[in-house]
Design a protein around this motif. Structure first.
Motif, PDB file in Angstrom:
ATOM      1  N   VAL A  60      27.287  49.088  39.156  1.00  0.00           N
ATOM      2  CA  VAL A  60      27.880  50.434  39.140  1.00  0.00           C
ATOM      3  C   VAL A  60      26.814  51.518  39.248  1.00  0.00           C
ATOM      4  N   VAL A  61      25.584  51.157  38.964  1.00  0.00           N
ATOM      5  CA  VAL A  61      24.419  52.021  39.179  1.00  0.00           C
ATOM      6  C   VAL A  61      23.306  51.126  39.708  1.00  0.00           C
ATOM      7  N   PRO A  62      22.330  51.681  40.427  1.00  0.00           N
ATOM      8  CA  PRO A  62      21.289  50.816  41.011  1.00  0.00           C
ATOM      9  C   PRO A  62      20.571  49.958  39.978  1.00  0.00           C
ATOM     10  N   GLU A  63      20.273  50.536  38.806  1.00  0.00           N
ATOM     11  CA  GLU A  63      19.534  49.790  37.788  1.00  0.00           C
ATOM     12  C   GLU A  63      20.413  48.783  37.048  1.00  0.00           C
ATOM     13  N   GLY A  64      21.710  48.751  37.381  1.00  0.00           N
ATOM     14  CA  GLY A  64      22.614  47.799  36.758  1.00  0.00           C
ATOM     15  C   GLY A  64      22.726  46.481  37.492  1.00  0.00           C
ATOM     16  N   ARG A  65      22.021  46.331  38.598  1.00  0.00           N
ATOM     17  CA  ARG A  65      22.090  45.075  39.346  1.00  0.00           C
ATOM     18  C   ARG A  65      21.281  43.967  38.671  1.00  0.00           C
ATOM     19  N   ILE A  66      21.788  42.751  38.775  1.00  0.00           N
ATOM     20  CA  ILE A  66      21.050  41.600  38.269  1.00  0.00           C
ATOM     21  C   ILE A  66      19.782  41.397  39.082  1.00  0.00           C
ATOM     22  N   SER A  67      19.889  41.617  40.380  1.00  0.00           N
ATOM     23  CA  SER A  67      18.745  41.494  41.277  1.00  0.00           C
ATOM     24  C   SER A  67      18.877  42.541  42.373  1.00  0.00           C
ATOM     25  N   GLY A  97      40.018  41.345  44.359  1.00  0.00           N
ATOM     26  CA  GLY A  97      39.497  41.907  43.125  1.00  0.00           C
ATOM     27  C   GLY A  97      38.008  42.139  43.226  1.00  0.00           C
ATOM     28  N   ILE A  98      37.515  43.031  42.395  1.00  0.00           N
ATOM     29  CA  ILE A  98      36.072  43.270  42.338  1.00  0.00           C
ATOM     30  C   ILE A  98      35.653  43.343  40.884  1.00  0.00           C
ATOM     31  N   GLN A  99      34.555  42.689  40.572  1.00  0.00           N
ATOM     32  CA  GLN A  99      34.002  42.719  39.220  1.00  0.00           C
ATOM     33  C   GLN A  99      32.921  43.797  39.164  1.00  0.00           C
ATOM     34  N   LEU A 100      33.142  44.806  38.342  1.00  0.00           N
ATOM     35  CA  LEU A 100      32.174  45.890  38.169  1.00  0.00           C
ATOM     36  C   LEU A 100      31.316  45.603  36.951  1.00  0.00           C
ATOM     37  N   GLY A 101      29.998  45.670  37.150  1.00  0.00           N
ATOM     38  CA  GLY A 101      29.123  45.285  36.054  1.00  0.00           C
ATOM     39  C   GLY A 101      27.841  46.069  35.977  1.00  0.00           C
ATOM     40  N   HIS A 102      27.181  45.873  34.852  1.00  0.00           N
ATOM     41  CA  HIS A 102      25.841  46.403  34.594  1.00  0.00           C
ATOM     42  C   HIS A 102      25.094  45.311  33.853  1.00  0.00           C
ATOM     43  N   ALA A 103      23.964  44.903  34.390  1.00  0.00           N
ATOM     44  CA  ALA A 103      23.245  43.749  33.849  1.00  0.00           C
ATOM     45  C   ALA A 103      22.444  44.058  32.606  1.00  0.00           C
ATOM     46  N   GLY A 104      22.203  45.339  32.300  1.00  0.00           N
ATOM     47  CA  GLY A 104      21.433  45.660  31.114  1.00  0.00           C
ATOM     48  C   GLY A 104      20.047  45.045  31.156  1.00  0.00           C
ATOM     49  N   ARG A 105      19.666  44.382  30.074  1.00  0.00           N
ATOM     50  CA  ARG A 105      18.301  43.830  29.990  1.00  0.00           C
ATOM     51  C   ARG A 105      18.114  42.598  30.870  1.00  0.00           C
ATOM     52  N   LYS A 106      19.189  42.079  31.457  1.00  0.00           N
ATOM     53  CA  LYS A 106      19.091  40.956  32.388  1.00  0.00           C
ATOM     54  C   LYS A 106      19.049  41.432  33.838  1.00  0.00           C
ATOM     55  N   ALA A 107      18.751  42.717  34.043  1.00  0.00           N
ATOM     56  CA  ALA A 107      18.630  43.274  35.394  1.00  0.00           C
ATOM     57  C   ALA A 107      17.214  43.065  35.939  1.00  0.00           C
ATOM     58  N   ALA A 108      17.084  43.371  37.243  1.00  0.00           N
ATOM     59  CA  ALA A 108      15.781  43.332  37.920  1.00  0.00           C
ATOM     60  C   ALA A 108      15.116  41.966  37.811  1.00  0.00           C
ATOM     61  N   THR A 109      15.919  40.914  37.960  1.00  0.00           N
ATOM     62  CA  THR A 109      15.391  39.553  37.918  1.00  0.00           C
ATOM     63  C   THR A 109      15.238  39.014  39.340  1.00  0.00           C
ATOM     64  N   GLU A 130      13.343  45.611  45.623  1.00  0.00           N
ATOM     65  CA  GLU A 130      13.151  46.664  44.629  1.00  0.00           C
ATOM     66  C   GLU A 130      12.911  46.027  43.274  1.00  0.00           C
ATOM     67  N   THR A 131      12.239  46.762  42.402  1.00  0.00           N
ATOM     68  CA  THR A 131      12.168  46.369  41.001  1.00  0.00           C
ATOM     69  C   THR A 131      12.212  47.634  40.164  1.00  0.00           C
ATOM     70  N   TRP A 132      12.578  47.492  38.916  1.00  0.00           N
ATOM     71  CA  TRP A 132      12.742  48.647  38.041  1.00  0.00           C
ATOM     72  C   TRP A 132      12.719  48.168  36.593  1.00  0.00           C
ATOM     73  N   VAL A 133      12.650  49.114  35.674  1.00  0.00           N
ATOM     74  CA  VAL A 133      12.670  48.793  34.244  1.00  0.00           C
ATOM     75  C   VAL A 133      14.117  48.779  33.771  1.00  0.00           C
ATOM     76  N   ASP A 147      10.800  35.972  33.886  1.00  0.00           N
ATOM     77  CA  ASP A 147      11.730  36.607  34.810  1.00  0.00           C
ATOM     78  C   ASP A 147      12.400  37.835  34.198  1.00  0.00           C
ATOM     79  N   PHE A 148      12.369  37.939  32.863  1.00  0.00           N
ATOM     80  CA  PHE A 148      13.028  39.049  32.174  1.00  0.00           C
ATOM     81  C   PHE A 148      11.994  40.047  31.670  1.00  0.00           C
ATOM     82  N   GLN A 149      12.261  41.322  31.917  1.00  0.00           N
ATOM     83  CA  GLN A 149      11.344  42.392  31.520  1.00  0.00           C
ATOM     84  C   GLN A 149      11.715  42.959  30.148  1.00  0.00           C
ATOM     85  N   MET A 150      10.785  43.729  29.583  1.00  0.00           N
ATOM     86  CA  MET A 150      11.075  44.484  28.368  1.00  0.00           C
ATOM     87  C   MET A 150      11.887  45.718  28.749  1.00  0.00           C
ATOM     88  N   PRO A 151      13.115  45.861  28.224  1.00  0.00           N
ATOM     89  CA  PRO A 151      13.942  47.013  28.583  1.00  0.00           C
ATOM     90  C   PRO A 151      13.658  48.216  27.698  1.00  0.00           C
TER      91      PRO A 151
END
Length: 374
Positions: A60-67, A97-109, A130-133, A147-151
């Protein structure tokens, strides 16, 4: 007619049967945009007879993607390529259907099939790397896995950005023609992180008690329901149990189900897990009891998790343990699973009607020559 191939109506949407393709990340988008791969990947399930096809977790936002390879709906440019997919699913008889999500601390993997972030500079340009915090309820890593960053912990403005992201993506989902929106609150991603005492160590109104930990999901749900058309059903996917010591429990899920129902949710998609120490043993039908328990709390449910036998799927419905049956890896292995299952459960000429019109007579003729499925 078998229960598996009977229709189900939620609000103004009727699913032609009770088979569902569960959301499965494909990590094949660039800048969040769907492409020909997604059209073919998802379209084959509609041609295979599924009643509902749910697209993968969509940021739902760019930083909410798992990858960086995830689908997105944070920009109007994402609508048209998704609508192309929705239109094809509808053409072939499936609800979309579409699943809307935000990966939180499991993002940017990293992408699942790569060895960490091993892209060359040339590859990075080609795949829109891309990568992000990441962000999270608390500034704690998901695990020690590199594979998981400090959020960073979400502040009040960050929480409002998350809620607004879900609202805006929901509006775009409607513009693309989707029949169902599913809010992703499972598998240790952001909304699941807020729910679970394993990840949420906040001391404000969004942490501490179960009531506080449910707050963000309930606020997201209220905001989404307010902009999602009244005639279209709203699903929420939860980890009915974390399955880890000290985590979210089935009793928590029953309370949550009551609160979600009061906010206009129509169905709970029941999965499990998402945190370290997961103790459930994967086996055929291993999550059905979770769907059964949540259903008893007052909402229809989807059962999912290694359900690949038509008789078993039929029994789950007949015994009132769930209302829809979802396949994920089983659908990847056999995109025509509903076509084959209907022949197995019902047989006879009517079963051929689920095949695409371009194929049904040819399949019937082949079966007649081979002396089978008549």
């Amino acid at each position: 007619m078998s229960q598996l191939f009977s229709p189900l109506t939620l609000r103004d949407v009727t699913f032609r049967n009770r088979t569902v393709v569960a959301p499965m990340c494909q990590y094949s988008a660039k800048n969040g945009l769907a492409n020909d791969f997604h059209l073919v990947h998802l379209g084959r399930f509609a041609m295979g007879g599924f009643g509902l096809v749910i697209l993968e977790a969509t940021g739902v936002v760019p930083e909410g993607r798992i990858s960086y390879g995830d689908l997105g709906l944070w920009d109007d440019a994402h609508i048209a390529p998704l609508k192309r997919i929705v239109d094809f699913l509808h053409q072939e008889g499936s609800a979309a259907g579409i699943q809307l999500g935000h990966a939180g601390r499991k993002a940017a993997t990293p992408l699942a099939w790569r060895n960490g972030f091993d892209e060359t500079e040339e590859e990075k340009a080609a795949v829109a790397f891309e990568t992000w915090v990441p962000v999270a309820p608390s500034a704690e890593r998901h695990s020690d896995n590199p594979d998981f960053q400090m959020p960073t912990a979400l502040d009040a403005d960050g929480i409002q950005r998350v809620i607004q992201g879900f609202v805006d993506a929901t509006k775009r989902s409607d513009a693309a023609g989707f029949d169902v929106v599913e809010i992703h609150a499972a598998h240790g991603y952001l909304l699941s992180q807020f729910l679970s005492p394993l990840a949420n160590h906040r001391t404000d109104a969004y942490g501490g008690s179960r009531e506080n930990r449910m707050r963000l999901l309930l606020e997201v749900t209220e905001a989404v329901r307010a902009v999602w058309p009244e005639g279209k059903p709203l699903f929420v996917r939860i980890s009915a149990v974390d399955g880890s010591p000290g985590g979210w429990t089935i009793e928590d899920s029953k309370v949550l189900t009551h609160e979600l129902k009061a906010r206009g949710v129509d169905l709970i998609d029941c999965s499990s897990g998402g945190f370290s120490g997961y103790g459930l043993k994967a086996a055929p039908h291993y999550q059905v009891d979770l769907a059964d328990a949540v259903r008893a709390a007052g909402l229809p449910t989807i059962a999912v998790g290694l359900i690949d036998d038509p008789e078993g799927a039929e029994a789950i419905l007949a015994q009132g343990q769930a209302d829809l049956i979802a396949l994920a890896r089983g659908a990847l292995e056999d995109p025509n699973w509903p076509l084959h299952a209907r022949h197995q459960l019902e047989g006879g000429g009517d079963a051929y009607q689920l095949w695409p019109k371009q194929a049904r007579d040819r399949i019937r003729d082949m079966d007649r020559v081979l002396g089978r499925r008549q």
